[in-house]
Motif scaffolding. Structure first.
Motif, PDB file in Angstrom:
ATOM      1  N   ILE A 138       5.788  -8.937   6.893  1.00  0.00           N
ATOM      2  CA  ILE A 138       4.399  -8.472   6.877  1.00  0.00           C
ATOM      3  C   ILE A 138       3.847  -8.710   8.277  1.00  0.00           C
ATOM      4  CG2 ILE A 138       2.119  -8.707   5.834  1.00  0.00           C
ATOM      5  CD1 ILE A 138       3.999  -7.968   3.645  1.00  0.00           C
ATOM      6  N   ILE A 160       7.836   0.210   5.003  1.00  0.00           N
ATOM      7  CA  ILE A 160       7.803   0.652   3.603  1.00  0.00           C
ATOM      8  C   ILE A 160       6.416   1.157   3.247  1.00  0.00           C
ATOM      9  CG2 ILE A 160       8.183  -0.024   1.225  1.00  0.00           C
ATOM     10  CD1 ILE A 160       9.621  -2.481   2.209  1.00  0.00           C
ATOM     11  N   LEU A 220       9.546  -3.887  -7.607  1.00  0.00           N
ATOM     12  CA  LEU A 220       9.815  -4.005  -6.173  1.00  0.00           C
ATOM     13  C   LEU A 220      11.306  -4.185  -5.929  1.00  0.00           C
ATOM     14  CD1 LEU A 220       6.952  -6.296  -4.766  1.00  0.00           C
ATOM     15  CD2 LEU A 220       7.113  -3.795  -4.725  1.00  0.00           C
ATOM     16  N   TYR A 257       5.535  -5.986 -11.829  1.00  0.00           N
ATOM     17  CA  TYR A 257       5.411  -5.390 -10.503  1.00  0.00           C
ATOM     18  C   TYR A 257       6.541  -5.863  -9.586  1.00  0.00           C
ATOM     19  CZ  TYR A 257       2.456  -2.931  -7.109  1.00  0.00           C
ATOM     20  OH  TYR A 257       1.944  -2.037  -6.221  1.00  0.00           O
ATOM     21  N   VAL A 306       4.247  -3.396   6.038  1.00  0.00           N
ATOM     22  CA  VAL A 306       5.335  -4.025   5.299  1.00  0.00           C
ATOM     23  C   VAL A 306       6.627  -3.384   5.773  1.00  0.00           C
ATOM     24  CG1 VAL A 306       6.257  -4.577   3.004  1.00  0.00           C
ATOM     25  CG2 VAL A 306       3.786  -4.200   3.298  1.00  0.00           C
ATOM     26  N   PHE A 326      -0.334  -9.710  -0.978  1.00  0.00           N
ATOM     27  CA  PHE A 326       1.128  -9.738  -0.793  1.00  0.00           C
ATOM     28  C   PHE A 326       1.613 -11.184  -0.813  1.00  0.00           C
ATOM     29  CE2 PHE A 326       0.761 -11.200   3.559  1.00  0.00           C
ATOM     30  CZ  PHE A 326      -0.432 -10.644   4.005  1.00  0.00           C
ATOM     31  N   GLY A 327       2.944 -11.326  -0.910  1.00  0.00           N
ATOM     32  CA  GLY A 327       3.533 -12.660  -0.895  1.00  0.00           C
ATOM     33  C   GLY A 327       3.750 -13.247  -2.274  1.00  0.00           C
ATOM     34  N   GLU A 328       3.454 -12.443  -3.318  1.00  0.00           N
ATOM     35  CA  GLU A 328       3.622 -12.936  -4.689  1.00  0.00           C
ATOM     36  C   GLU A 328       5.094 -13.020  -5.087  1.00  0.00           C
ATOM     37  OE1 GLU A 328       2.979  -9.847  -3.881  1.00  0.00           O
ATOM     38  OE2 GLU A 328       4.807  -9.080  -4.824  1.00  0.00           O
ATOM     39  N   LYS A 329       5.935 -12.184  -4.429  1.00  0.00           N
ATOM     40  CA  LYS A 329       7.313 -12.048  -4.917  1.00  0.00           C
ATOM     41  C   LYS A 329       8.109 -13.344  -4.732  1.00  0.00           C
ATOM     42  CE  LYS A 329      10.966  -8.571  -5.070  1.00  0.00           C
ATOM     43  NZ  LYS A 329      12.167  -9.395  -5.067  1.00  0.00           N
ATOM     44  N   ALA A 330       7.997 -13.953  -3.547  1.00  0.00           N
ATOM     45  CA  ALA A 330       8.738 -15.196  -3.306  1.00  0.00           C
ATOM     46  C   ALA A 330       8.291 -16.285  -4.276  1.00  0.00           C
ATOM     47  CB  ALA A 330       8.543 -15.646  -1.860  1.00  0.00           C
ATOM     48  N   ARG A 379      16.228   1.871  -1.884  1.00  0.00           N
ATOM     49  CA  ARG A 379      16.088   2.111  -0.436  1.00  0.00           C
ATOM     50  C   ARG A 379      17.251   1.528   0.359  1.00  0.00           C
ATOM     51  NH1 ARG A 379      10.883   0.421  -0.964  1.00  0.00           N
ATOM     52  NH2 ARG A 379      11.683  -1.593  -0.390  1.00  0.00           N
ATOM     53  N   VAL A 422      13.475 -16.332  -1.295  1.00  0.00           N
ATOM     54  CA  VAL A 422      12.924 -16.255   0.063  1.00  0.00           C
ATOM     55  C   VAL A 422      12.093 -14.971   0.196  1.00  0.00           C
ATOM     56  CG1 VAL A 422      14.741 -17.616   1.121  1.00  0.00           C
ATOM     57  CG2 VAL A 422      15.009 -15.118   0.955  1.00  0.00           C
ATOM     58  N   ARG A 423      11.355 -14.854   1.269  1.00  0.00           N
ATOM     59  CA  ARG A 423      10.535 -13.666   1.517  1.00  0.00           C
ATOM     60  C   ARG A 423      11.419 -12.439   1.605  1.00  0.00           C
ATOM     61  NH1 ARG A 423       5.465 -15.168   0.095  1.00  0.00           N
ATOM     62  NH2 ARG A 423       4.552 -16.698   1.510  1.00  0.00           N
ATOM     63  N   SER A 424      11.024 -11.356   0.954  1.00  0.00           N
ATOM     64  CA  SER A 424      11.893 -10.188   0.831  1.00  0.00           C
ATOM     65  C   SER A 424      11.505  -9.049   1.766  1.00  0.00           C
ATOM     66  CB  SER A 424      11.872  -9.698  -0.618  1.00  0.00           C
ATOM     67  OG  SER A 424      10.542  -9.394  -0.997  1.00  0.00           O
ATOM     68  N   SER A 474      12.972  -0.850  -6.356  1.00  0.00           N
ATOM     69  CA  SER A 474      12.767   0.085  -5.239  1.00  0.00           C
ATOM     70  C   SER A 474      13.465  -0.414  -3.971  1.00  0.00           C
ATOM     71  CB  SER A 474      11.284   0.377  -4.996  1.00  0.00           C
ATOM     72  OG  SER A 474      10.565  -0.779  -4.760  1.00  0.00           O
ATOM     73  N   LEU A 482       2.142  -9.122 -12.841  1.00  0.00           N
ATOM     74  CA  LEU A 482       2.822  -9.418 -11.581  1.00  0.00           C
ATOM     75  C   LEU A 482       4.336  -9.449 -11.744  1.00  0.00           C
ATOM     76  CD1 LEU A 482       0.482 -12.035  -9.856  1.00  0.00           C
ATOM     77  CD2 LEU A 482       0.964  -9.705  -9.106  1.00  0.00           C
TER      78      LEU A 482
HETATM   79  C1  WNU Z   1       8.619  -3.716  -1.513  1.00  0.00           C
HETATM   80  N1  WNU Z   1       9.675  -4.580  -1.600  1.00  0.00           N
HETATM   81  C2  WNU Z   1       9.546  -5.945  -1.372  1.00  0.00           C
HETATM   82  C3  WNU Z   1       5.291  -4.781  -0.769  1.00  0.00           C
HETATM   83  C4  WNU Z   1       2.255  -6.341  -2.409  1.00  0.00           C
HETATM   84  C5  WNU Z   1       1.936  -6.821  -3.697  1.00  0.00           C
HETATM   85  C6  WNU Z   1       2.516  -6.266  -4.796  1.00  0.00           C
HETATM   86  C7  WNU Z   1       3.727  -4.738  -3.411  1.00  0.00           C
HETATM   87 CL1  WNU Z   1       2.098  -6.887  -6.406  1.00  0.00          CL
HETATM   88  P1  WNU Z   1       7.376 -11.718  -0.602  1.00  0.00           P
HETATM   89  C8  WNU Z   1       7.125 -10.042   1.351  1.00  0.00           C
HETATM   90  C9  WNU Z   1       6.123  -9.242   0.524  1.00  0.00           C
HETATM   91  C10 WNU Z   1       6.515  -9.295  -0.966  1.00  0.00           C
HETATM   92  C11 WNU Z   1       5.521  -8.273  -1.509  1.00  0.00           C
HETATM   93  C12 WNU Z   1       5.385  -7.281  -0.343  1.00  0.00           C
HETATM   94  O1  WNU Z   1       6.083  -7.843   0.758  1.00  0.00           O
HETATM   95  N2  WNU Z   1       5.963  -5.963  -0.677  1.00  0.00           N
HETATM   96  C13 WNU Z   1       7.268  -5.696  -0.949  1.00  0.00           C
HETATM   97  C14 WNU Z   1       7.346  -4.305  -1.179  1.00  0.00           C
HETATM   98  O2  WNU Z   1       8.801  -2.521  -1.737  1.00  0.00           O
HETATM   99  N3  WNU Z   1       8.358  -6.510  -1.039  1.00  0.00           N
HETATM  100  N4  WNU Z   1      10.635  -6.696  -1.506  1.00  0.00           N
HETATM  101  N5  WNU Z   1       6.101  -3.760  -1.065  1.00  0.00           N
HETATM  102  S1  WNU Z   1       3.567  -4.664  -0.663  1.00  0.00           S
HETATM  103  C15 WNU Z   1       3.137  -5.277  -2.270  1.00  0.00           C
HETATM  104  C16 WNU Z   1       3.408  -5.234  -4.679  1.00  0.00           C
HETATM  105  O3  WNU Z   1       4.275  -8.878  -1.725  1.00  0.00           O
HETATM  106  O4  WNU Z   1       6.411 -10.651  -1.412  1.00  0.00           O
HETATM  107  O5  WNU Z   1       6.883 -13.092  -0.935  1.00  0.00           O
HETATM  108  O6  WNU Z   1       7.070 -11.403   0.935  1.00  0.00           O
HETATM  109  O7  WNU Z   1       8.811 -11.410  -0.873  1.00  0.00           O
END
Ligand code: WNU
Length: 152
Positions: free
Chosen positions: A104, A80, A142, A138, A67, A89-93, A149, A99-101, A145, A135
């Motif tokens: 990967i 990271i 993210l 979580y 990551v 991963f990929g839950e955040k977007a 950073r 958008v993807r943050s 953090s 989620l």
């Molecule tokens: C982090 N900052 C950001 C991880 C995986 C699952 C969980 C952490 Cl529940 P997205 C990019 C993906 C994002 C996350 C993953 O990267 N990620 C992080 C961080 O410190 N993203 N912004 N650490 S691993 C992780 C928690 O899944 O989702 O869709 O794509 O933005």
């Protein structure tokens, strides 16, 4: 070739071992297995690119990923963390409708990810309040953090 049934049983028991999904009811997990796609990546391949739109959630079935994220004061995205089998991963977007943050990137050849699309992700998470709350919390962490950073 392996039967569909054998494949189904294999992924079902694998998903049961993923901490996030361990408490999901049987029929729900079975439905996820029905809707899964499996994507294969070679070493160095981008699975997700920062800033792109994304509609999928991933669970690592084989291999390792890195990551990385663009960070103020650094010319290259910084690593990271690394994730391995059973991590996701990929839950955040999907959850923040953003958008993807982060990037990967596959760290090994033949890295395999189970891919869940947005509709199935919403069905998996949406109807299950504890999972959704977990989620959301979580994803909020993210973002915090990321700011610490100095992610850009
Ligand atoms: C982090 N900052 C950001 C991880 C995986 C699952 C969980 C952490 Cl529940 P997205 C990019 C993906 C994002 C996350 C993953 O990267 N990620 C992080 C961080 O410190 N993203 N912004 N650490 S691993 C992780 C928690 O899944 O989702 O869709 O794509 O933005």
């Amino acid at each position: 070739m392996r039967s569909t049934q054998a494949r189904h049983a294999e992924y079902f028991s694998f998903l049961r071992s993923v901490s996030l999904l361990k408490d999901l009811p049987e029929e729900k997990l079975a439905k996820i297995v029905d809707c899964l796609e499996i994507d294969y990546f070679d070493k160095g391949e981008y699975i997700i690119r920062e800033g792109e739109e994304g509609n999928t959630f991933f669970i690592i079935a084989k291999g390792e990923v890195s990551v990385t994220q663009s960070t103020e004061g650094f010319p290259e995205p910084q690593e990271i963390k690394t994730l391995g089998i059973g991590d996701y991963f990929g839950e955040k977007a999907l959850i923040s409708e953003d958008v993807r943050s982060a990037n990967i990137i596959a760290k090994e050849n033949d890295t395999q990810c189970l891919v869940v699309d947005r509709d199935n992700f919403n069905q998996m998470v949406g109807t299950y309040e504890e999972l959704q709350a977990y989620l959301r919390e979580y994803v909020e962490q993210l973002s915090i953090s990321d700011e610490r950073r100095n992610a850009v």
